[in-house]
Design an enzyme around this catalytic site. Structure first.
Site, short mmCIF file in Angstrom:
data_model
loop_
_atom_site.label_atom_id
_atom_site.label_comp_id
_atom_site.label_asym_id
_atom_site.label_seq_id
_atom_site.Cartn_x
_atom_site.Cartn_y
_atom_site.Cartn_z
N ALA A 46 0.85 -1.20 0.00
CA ALA A 46 0.00 0.00 0.00
C ALA A 46 0.88 1.24 0.00
O ALA A 46 1.83 1.34 0.78
CB ALA A 46 -0.89 0.01 1.24
N GLU A 191 14.66 11.87 8.37
CA GLU A 191 13.20 11.71 8.40
C GLU A 191 12.59 12.63 7.34
O GLU A 191 13.25 13.57 6.87
CB GLU A 191 12.66 12.09 9.77
N LYS A 206 13.58 7.31 20.39
CA LYS A 206 14.34 6.06 20.56
C LYS A 206 14.77 5.89 22.02
O LYS A 206 14.78 4.78 22.54
CB LYS A 206 15.54 6.06 19.62
#
Ligand code: NDP
Ligand code: HSE
Length: 437
Positions: A46, A191, A206
């Site tokens: 997807a 990112e 994290k």
């Protein structure tokens, strides 16, 4: 030999990581299936835009924009979309439909992990997330399984590949922060919004995940102290190198006792820090990550490797695929997360560490004594002082570099404020914590 039925795998997302996962699953699916004793079939991918360019050559018939139908027909769902929504809704749908779920989404786990783990526990499914911290490095499984019987005292980690790449380029190549960030984005480390990297949000997510696992207690993201690297200058990086340090963005998770209240708890923080150039973490270059861990029985352990990058991260995702498939073949419910210790979470003000402070001062009698008095008035003990004098000119000046013994964050902040306010200091040009001594 394959004895079990084909397991249907749905992939959500085909970006830097997803495209590599799909490619490796297609290429090595048969071999992986033989390791498990079940066929592994990638039944669909997807995406948002069917026409978007991909970093791997993937069969067109697998692509769909109908993520929900894909999820509902799957045994294992791999989420590599990133962000909170729609990833969260898709993961809940997948878990509630009984599928095992694999994700690399630290943003989602750090903010909604407890709810997702609870759904997984209720329905007997399993949520795997080895790729969410440290890219290719196995760190989640060692913390959750191998070290589950030990008592972790401290984690010192380089957990963001983009910022390590940037700081390393500033140090080794003399790049500016902006130049190095542009390259990290081109290489697929950053990112989609690189503020998540350079402002320390990704590392804080994290840290929350690592601390929760290491201390068997839920460490919420908003309890993680965070500073990014945007204020770090090329001058600071060069001065650190001349003094035998490197600048690293560290995630630090530790057990500690508040010096005022005596409360024993845990804390997690992310900030740039000076690390001695002889420390193993100083040798972590480029987009690599490393997690340096101290446990009571095991002693010091270090986990090192590629912390970002599509194909490297895909390796960790595929490890989770094999684990999920094995679980299907064996049967039985998933294993719940261990977060029942309920240890108090302490704020940054409970932390004590060493500092290195750089001051621009007037080079005249009494200045050093005045500066030393300010440190002692705030209970901060000076360990070393170096002065670089510039005797030329009508008003001679000097740079003072002061290293401290361990001091609390609050004592240090008060000292820095007092230094900034005194007339003998013309500038407080750098305040950095020192770790790993
Ligand atoms: P990318 O931005 O490269 O890819 C995201 C993918 O998700 C794209 O294929 C995009 O589709 C798809 N997508 C976005 N929104 C939707 C939606 N609403 N419905 C369906 N598909 C959607 O991300 P990465 O591959 O870099 O990262 C994926 C995850 O892995 C993130 O959680 C990230 O934090 C994590 N991670 C990334 C690492 C890295 O080095 N990149 C390392 C470790 C973890 P389309 O292509 O059509 O736009
Ligand atoms: N942007 C992240 C990093 C990707 O640079 O570490 C890996 O989680």
């Amino acid at each position: 030999m394959i004895e079990y039925r084909n397991l249907r795998i749905a992939l959500l997302g085909a970006g830097s990581v997803g495209a590599q996962v799909a490619s490796l699953l297609i290429e090595h699916g048969t071999e992986l299936g033989e390791r498990v004793g079940a066929g592994l079939e990638l039944v669909g991918i997807a995406v948002r835009d069917l026409k978007a360019a991909r970093t791997a050559d993937l069969p067109e018939h697998l692509f769909t924009t109908d993520a929900e139908s894909l999820i509902l027909g799957a045994d294992i769902v791999i989420e590599l979309i990133g962000g909170i929504e729609p990833a969260r809704t898709y993961l809940e749908l997948a878990l509630n439909s009984g599928a095992d779920v694999i994700t690399a989404n630290k943003a989602l786990l750090a903010t909604h992990g407890p709810e997702l783990f609870e759904i997984a526990e209720q329905v007997g499914a399993q949520l795997y997330y080895e790729a969410a911290v440290g890219g290719a490095i196995p760190i989640i499984r060692p913390l959750r399984d191998s070290l589950a019987g030990d008592r972790v005292r401290r984690i010192l980690g380089i957990v963001n590949g983009t910022t390590n790449y940037i700081l390393d380029r500033m140090d080794v190549e003399g790049d500016t922060l902006e130049e190095a960030l542009a390259e990290a984005q081109r290489l697929g480390y950053a990112e989609s919004d690189p503020a998540a990297d350079v402002e320390g949000y990704d590392a804080a997510q994290k840290a929350a995940i690592l601390a929760s696992l290491a201390f068997h207690t839920t460490v919420p993201l908003d309890s993680v102290y965070r500073e990014g690297i945007l204020a770090i200058t090329s001058e600071q990086v060069a001065a650190a190198r001349r003094s035998g340090f490197v600048v690293k963005l560290l995630a630090i998770c530790e057990r500690l006792t508040d010096p005022v209240t005596g409360v024993e708890g845990v804390s997690a923080r992310v900030h740039p820090a000076l690390v001695p150039d002889t420390h193993p973490l100083a040798a972590v270059h480029g987009a690599n990550n490393a997690v340096f861990l101290e446990a009571e029985a095991a002693g010091s352990l270090m986990f090192y490797g590629a912390g970002a990058g599509g194909v490297q991260t895909a390796s960790a995702v595929l490890g989770d695929v094999v684990s999920a498939a094995r679980r299907h073949v064996i049967g039985g419910p998933g294993v719940a997360e261990s977060t029942r210790a309920d240890i108090p979470i302490l704020p940054i003000s409970s932390v004590s560490t060493r500092y290195r402070i750089t001051l621009e001062v007037a080079d005249k009698p009494g200045v050093l004594a005045r500066v030393a008095t300010l440190f002692s008035e705030h209970g901060v003990s000076v360990e070393a002082v170096r002065q670089d004098a510039r005797p030329d000119g009508a008003s001679p000046t000097a740079t003072l570099v002061i290293g401290t013994h361990e001091a609390t964050e609050s004592a240090l902040a008060a000292t820095v404020a007092a230094l900034g306010a005194t007339d003998v200091v013309s500038a407080v040009s750098s305040v950095l914590r020192v770790e790993g001594l």
